[in-house]
Design a protein around this motif. Structure first.
Motif, PDB file in Angstrom:
ATOM      1  N   PRO A  20       0.837  -1.204   0.000  1.00  0.00           N
ATOM      2  CA  PRO A  20       0.000   0.000   0.000  1.00  0.00           C
ATOM      3  C   PRO A  20       0.877   1.263   0.000  1.00  0.00           C
ATOM      4  O   PRO A  20       1.922   1.301   0.649  1.00  0.00           O
TER       5      PRO A  20
ATOM      6  N   HIS B 147     -14.620  -0.754   1.287  1.00  0.00           N
ATOM      7  CA  HIS B 147     -13.888  -1.805   0.570  1.00  0.00           C
ATOM      8  C   HIS B 147     -14.780  -2.555  -0.430  1.00  0.00           C
ATOM      9  O   HIS B 147     -14.272  -3.148  -1.374  1.00  0.00           O
TER      10      HIS B 147
ATOM     11  N   ASN C 112      -3.156   5.831  -2.044  1.00  0.00           N
ATOM     12  CA  ASN C 112      -3.980   6.839  -1.379  1.00  0.00           C
ATOM     13  C   ASN C 112      -3.236   8.168  -1.429  1.00  0.00           C
ATOM     14  O   ASN C 112      -2.050   8.232  -1.106  1.00  0.00           O
TER      15      ASN C 112
ATOM     16  N   PHE D  85     -12.892   4.559   3.734  1.00  0.00           N
ATOM     17  CA  PHE D  85     -12.791   3.800   2.492  1.00  0.00           C
ATOM     18  C   PHE D  85     -13.760   2.626   2.551  1.00  0.00           C
ATOM     19  O   PHE D  85     -13.716   1.806   3.469  1.00  0.00           O
TER      20      PHE D  85
ATOM     21  N   GLN E  85     -12.180   8.890  -6.282  1.00  0.00           N
ATOM     22  CA  GLN E  85     -11.443   7.667  -6.609  1.00  0.00           C
ATOM     23  C   GLN E  85     -11.169   7.672  -8.106  1.00  0.00           C
ATOM     24  O   GLN E  85     -12.107   7.833  -8.902  1.00  0.00           O
TER      25      GLN E  85
ATOM     26  N   ASN F  99     -15.119   0.011  -3.238  1.00  0.00           N
ATOM     27  CA  ASN F  99     -13.766   0.360  -3.655  1.00  0.00           C
ATOM     28  C   ASN F  99     -13.582   1.870  -3.874  1.00  0.00           C
ATOM     29  O   ASN F  99     -13.027   2.315  -4.872  1.00  0.00           O
TER      30      ASN F  99
ATOM     31  N   LYS G 227      -2.953  -0.526  -4.278  1.00  0.00           N
ATOM     32  CA  LYS G 227      -3.652   0.401  -3.382  1.00  0.00           C
ATOM     33  C   LYS G 227      -2.837   1.675  -3.199  1.00  0.00           C
ATOM     34  O   LYS G 227      -1.766   1.648  -2.586  1.00  0.00           O
TER      35      LYS G 227
ATOM     36  N   ARG H 207      -5.682   0.997   3.146  1.00  0.00           N
ATOM     37  CA  ARG H 207      -6.489   2.163   2.792  1.00  0.00           C
ATOM     38  C   ARG H 207      -6.575   3.123   3.964  1.00  0.00           C
ATOM     39  O   ARG H 207      -6.272   2.741   5.098  1.00  0.00           O
TER      40      ARG H 207
END
Ligand SMILES: [Fe+2]
Ligand SMILES: [Fe+2]
Length: 354
Positions: A203, A331, A240, A329, A253, A334, A238, A312
């Motif tokens: 991530p 999941h 962010n 977030f 997103q 998404n 992933k 996330r």
């Protein structure tokens, strides 16, 4: 409820991390990565008047964020300051801001803002805080900080007769003389190299001052080379991005990248949609919170506690004079989602922004 659970989990992580070997900690949390929290404070805009006088309201916003962050239990594992520490980039402003930040009981990672930069092109800021872009790893997550407020050389070096003039032009939100922000070629090359050492399922959390997406050019809610940066990030599962500068809650997103903005400690900007009742330029999924009330000097200001879990981020907005908000977030969908949107009927109506 999920936020509450994450708080407890983060607390448990801290407790067990102190007494158990690393392998047992991993077992206890069912995977390679632990959950943890960090705090995000941004846009304090410390403003010098003269001598030892500074704008009181901006000071109060930062002092309160530092005090509340220090009182957190469980404690965040580090703090990020998201840029625009100063209003006009002067030494007294940066010194005064650094003095207030030094009261934090945590390791603090600094992000460059345009208000810190355009007087001396970041020189004094770097003397105080070090590198303007860097990366680090924390509990299985790769963190990257970028200076996203650079711009074209012609604008930076040739156009203005004094550094003060350059700074004051860049300090205006809707200044038609302004130039779009960008990360720039040198940093993009560095980013590419930095990412080459990171596995695709690690991530990634990126801190930038401006959004690494194109929202509204008229107010410089914009990064000119956003697509090129997004392309570099595309192979990772992933990603962010957490950014300041916009002084309001936004989320979005784009493919694998979740975008979240943070609030300022100084003042809120209205959403671009409320400006002259024009078309909305918000990221697609943003649900606007109530617009700024100019008669409430602490309206829609605050700081953030960010939960990191399963690669996330969830943003918990601690707002000084408003109901707290969370953008978590989701999941399943998404993408980030506001978990407690304020009812439209309770909002004061849109207004012209002057
Ligand atoms: Fe700002
Ligand atoms: Fe800014």
């Amino acid at each position: 409820m999920s936020n509450r659970r994450n708080f407890i989990k983060a607390g448990a992580t801290l407790i067990t991390a102190g007494v158990l070997p690393v392998s047992l900690v991993k077992l206890a949390f069912g995977g390679e990565r632990e959950d943890f929290t960090f705090a995000y404070i941004s846009d304090s805009h410390i403003q010098h008047i003269k001598g030892s006088k500074f704008v009181r309201n901006w000071d109060q916003g930062l002092i309160r964020a530092v005090a509340e962050t220090n009182l957190m239990n469980p404690k965040p594992e580090f703090v990020v300051f998201g840029g625009d520490l100063a209003q006009l980039g002067s030494k007294p402003e940066l010194d005064h801001g650094a003095e207030m930040l030094s009261k934090l009981n945590y390791k603090t990672h600094m992000v460059m803002g345009e208000h810190d930069y355009y007087l001396d092109l970041g020189k004094y800021w770097s003397d105080l805080f070090g590198e303007q872009h860097y990366s680090f790893d924390h509990k299985g997550v790769h963190f990257i900080t970028l200076n996203s407020i650079l711009t074209y050389d012609e604008w930076t070096y040739d156009r203005w007769s004094t550094p003060e003039q350059r700074m004051s032009e860049m300090a205006g939100l809707d200044n038609p003389n302004g130039s779009p922000f960008m990360v720039g070629k040198r940093q993009r090359q560095w980013l590419k190299k930095d990412l080459s050492k990171v596995s695709k399922d690690t991530p990634i959390v990126i801190f930038s001052h401006s959004p690494l997406q194109k929202i509204y050019k008229g107010w410089n809610f914009w990064t000119d080379d956003a697509e090129q940066i997004q392309k570099l990030l595309k192979p990772f599962k992933k990603v962010n991005v957490v950014y300041g500068h916009v002084h309001q809650i936004q989320y979005n997103q784009i493919g694998n990248i979740a975008f979240n903005s943070v609030m300022a400690t100084a003042w809120p900007w209205p959403y671009p949609g409320t400006y002259a009742q024009g078309d909305s330029h918000l990221p697609v999924m943003t649900v606007p919170m109530n617009r700024a009330d100019p008669f409430n000097e602490r309206d829609a200001t605050g700081w953030q506690l960010i939960d990191v879990h399963s690669g996330r981020v969830d943003l918990n907005y601690n707002l000084y004079a408003n109901q707290n908000r969370s953008v978590a977030f989701d999941h399943k969908k998404n993408r980030p989602q506001d978990v407690d949107y304020q009812d439209k009927n309770q909002q004061i109506p849109p207004q012209l922004h002057f």
